[in-house]
Design an enzyme around this catalytic site. Sequence first.
Site, PDB file in Angstrom:
ATOM      1  N   SER A 250       0.716  -1.383   0.281  1.00  0.00           N
ATOM      2  CA  SER A 250       0.006  -0.011   0.536  1.00  0.00           C
ATOM      3  C   SER A 250       0.603   1.423  -0.001  1.00  0.00           C
ATOM      4  O   SER A 250       1.883   1.988   0.577  1.00  0.00           O
ATOM      5  CB  SER A 250      -0.573   0.322   1.102  1.00  0.00           C
ATOM      6  OG  SER A 250      -1.196   1.608   1.516  1.00  0.00           O
ATOM      7  N   LYS A 251       0.776   1.872  -0.996  1.00  0.00           N
ATOM      8  CA  LYS A 251       1.263   3.431  -0.624  1.00  0.00           C
ATOM      9  C   LYS A 251       0.524   4.264   0.918  1.00  0.00           C
ATOM     10  O   LYS A 251       2.220   5.153   0.728  1.00  0.00           O
ATOM     11  CB  LYS A 251       1.144   4.107  -2.218  1.00  0.00           C
ATOM     12  CG  LYS A 251      -0.028   4.967  -2.594  1.00  0.00           C
ATOM     13  CD  LYS A 251       0.427   5.210  -3.641  1.00  0.00           C
ATOM     14  CE  LYS A 251      -0.863   5.566  -4.963  1.00  0.00           C
ATOM     15  NZ  LYS A 251      -0.519   6.381  -6.378  1.00  0.00           N
ATOM     16  N   ARG A 252      -0.249   4.266   0.669  1.00  0.00           N
ATOM     17  CA  ARG A 252      -0.821   5.027   1.856  1.00  0.00           C
ATOM     18  C   ARG A 252       0.892   4.130   3.044  1.00  0.00           C
ATOM     19  O   ARG A 252       1.062   5.183   4.473  1.00  0.00           O
ATOM     20  CB  ARG A 252      -1.804   3.818   2.525  1.00  0.00           C
ATOM     21  CG  ARG A 252      -2.920   5.635   2.173  1.00  0.00           C
ATOM     22  CD  ARG A 252      -4.334   5.037   2.383  1.00  0.00           C
ATOM     23  NE  ARG A 252      -5.201   5.894   0.839  1.00  0.00           N
ATOM     24  CZ  ARG A 252      -6.103   5.681   1.179  1.00  0.00           C
ATOM     25  NH1 ARG A 252      -6.793   5.913   2.347  1.00  0.00           N
ATOM     26  NH2 ARG A 252      -7.074   5.717   0.075  1.00  0.00           N
TER      27      ARG A 252
END
Length: 481
Positions: A250-252
Amino acid sequence: MNEIVRTRFAPSPTGFMHIGNLRTGLYAYLFARKHGGKFILRIEDTDQERKVEGAVEMVYRTLATAGITYDEGPDKDGGYGPYVQTERMGIYKQYAEELVKRGGAYYCFCDKERLESLKDENGVHTYDKHCRYLSEEEVNRRLAAGEPYVIRQKVPEGVVSEYEDMVFGKISVDSADIEDGVLLKSDGLPTYNFANVVDDHLMGITHVIRGTEYLSSTPKYNLIYDAFGWERPKYMHLPPIMKDATRKLSKRFGDANFEDFISKGYLPEAIVNYIALLGWCPKDNREKMTMEEMIEAFDTDGVSKSASIFDEQKMRWLNGEYLKAMSPEEFYKVAEPFIDRAIGDAPWDKRELASLMQTRVDVLSDISEKLAFLNEFGEYDLNMFVHQKMKVDFNVAKRAVKVAIDALEALEDWSDDGIKACVCAAAEAAQMKSGQVMFSMRVALTGAPVTPGGAIEMAKTLGKGESLRRMRYSLERLERI
Ligand code: GLU
């Protein structure tokens, strides 16, 4: 394939690029190149709230570093631009209105309160098609009065929308399960659901290659193509890359960021090679491949339906293979900044350090740990001299270090062979095992439990003066026990 293949990579600038995003771009690139087609970069920035400063520049940087070149994009006009969605705003509105005229969409004036009231116990609302049945007069009157509106998709009733995904096969969704979703928001901005269709059509995209999160929405998008009378593209949806058995990258959460790997000392070509294998396997099961070889070998049959797990150890291994395959000069070029960081201003011969490191690191950032012995030499733990298997205790170590010092002081040829011959002869003369002398000498030279090479290499690297200084210092300490 008779048509000219056109694929695109359509990142949203909402954060850095993790390797899952990049893999999607890579496959679209490989597919286009394999078929002699065009690869297009489109920036999908309509979600202004999630936009992250600098993210667009990062996309350009990442693609350039990764060696993924596009034929058309924001800075490379190919006649299908603009290639940034916020620069295409007028287009979406015009096509949304056109779709209303064609009977594929309708104006909806429902306000927030009304939509809120449609929510079920889980807080999810499905639009009840209220405005779909307004009379034309009413719609015109409300538009003329300047009432805020959105434009919604008029999903045909009683049909099954089907398509053949290139990886997942037949996907079909009953139109009863598709909501009349918003295509154009009240601020005039399109939703992704609309923009992707309009852009892919206007940009002549023949093969849409993207993540599986869009697999089951695609029948809905196809209904928009149909309503416009446009030809549908072909689709290849790609399974996710996971960080473990249950979680997607996940880029978050800052997972597996391409640029982080670059600063850790991975080579771009090794990362790209590794991520190509996350979800695709060439027919001959090769692992190490150049970009050209991947283009040549890329085929849809080899694309997997199941998720793959990102394994940094495997990527380290592959990176190490790339490093070993470099010429000494190439390796020196990439290793030099890491060597500089490890040794500061100390006067070591950097080329020699590079040649010592080339076969001993998988990732360039390992260099600083491996070279720590150069700078960190001092009050190390003398127990390191004790080695039961080799029958080395303090007394043996003391003798061994002394034998080595006495012999090496007179040595002029400070080469690997010269040092080795000298130490072996001295060991023999002193009736000691050369292994015992080498072991003790290595500890005396480095004061480190693990070193990037044996006694000979360490002495060679340190140079005669520094080697003797260190061994004398170590001997003094041993004598004080
Ligand atoms: N902007 C979308 C994303 O970043 C791309 C989806 C697509 O390729 O159609 O997920």
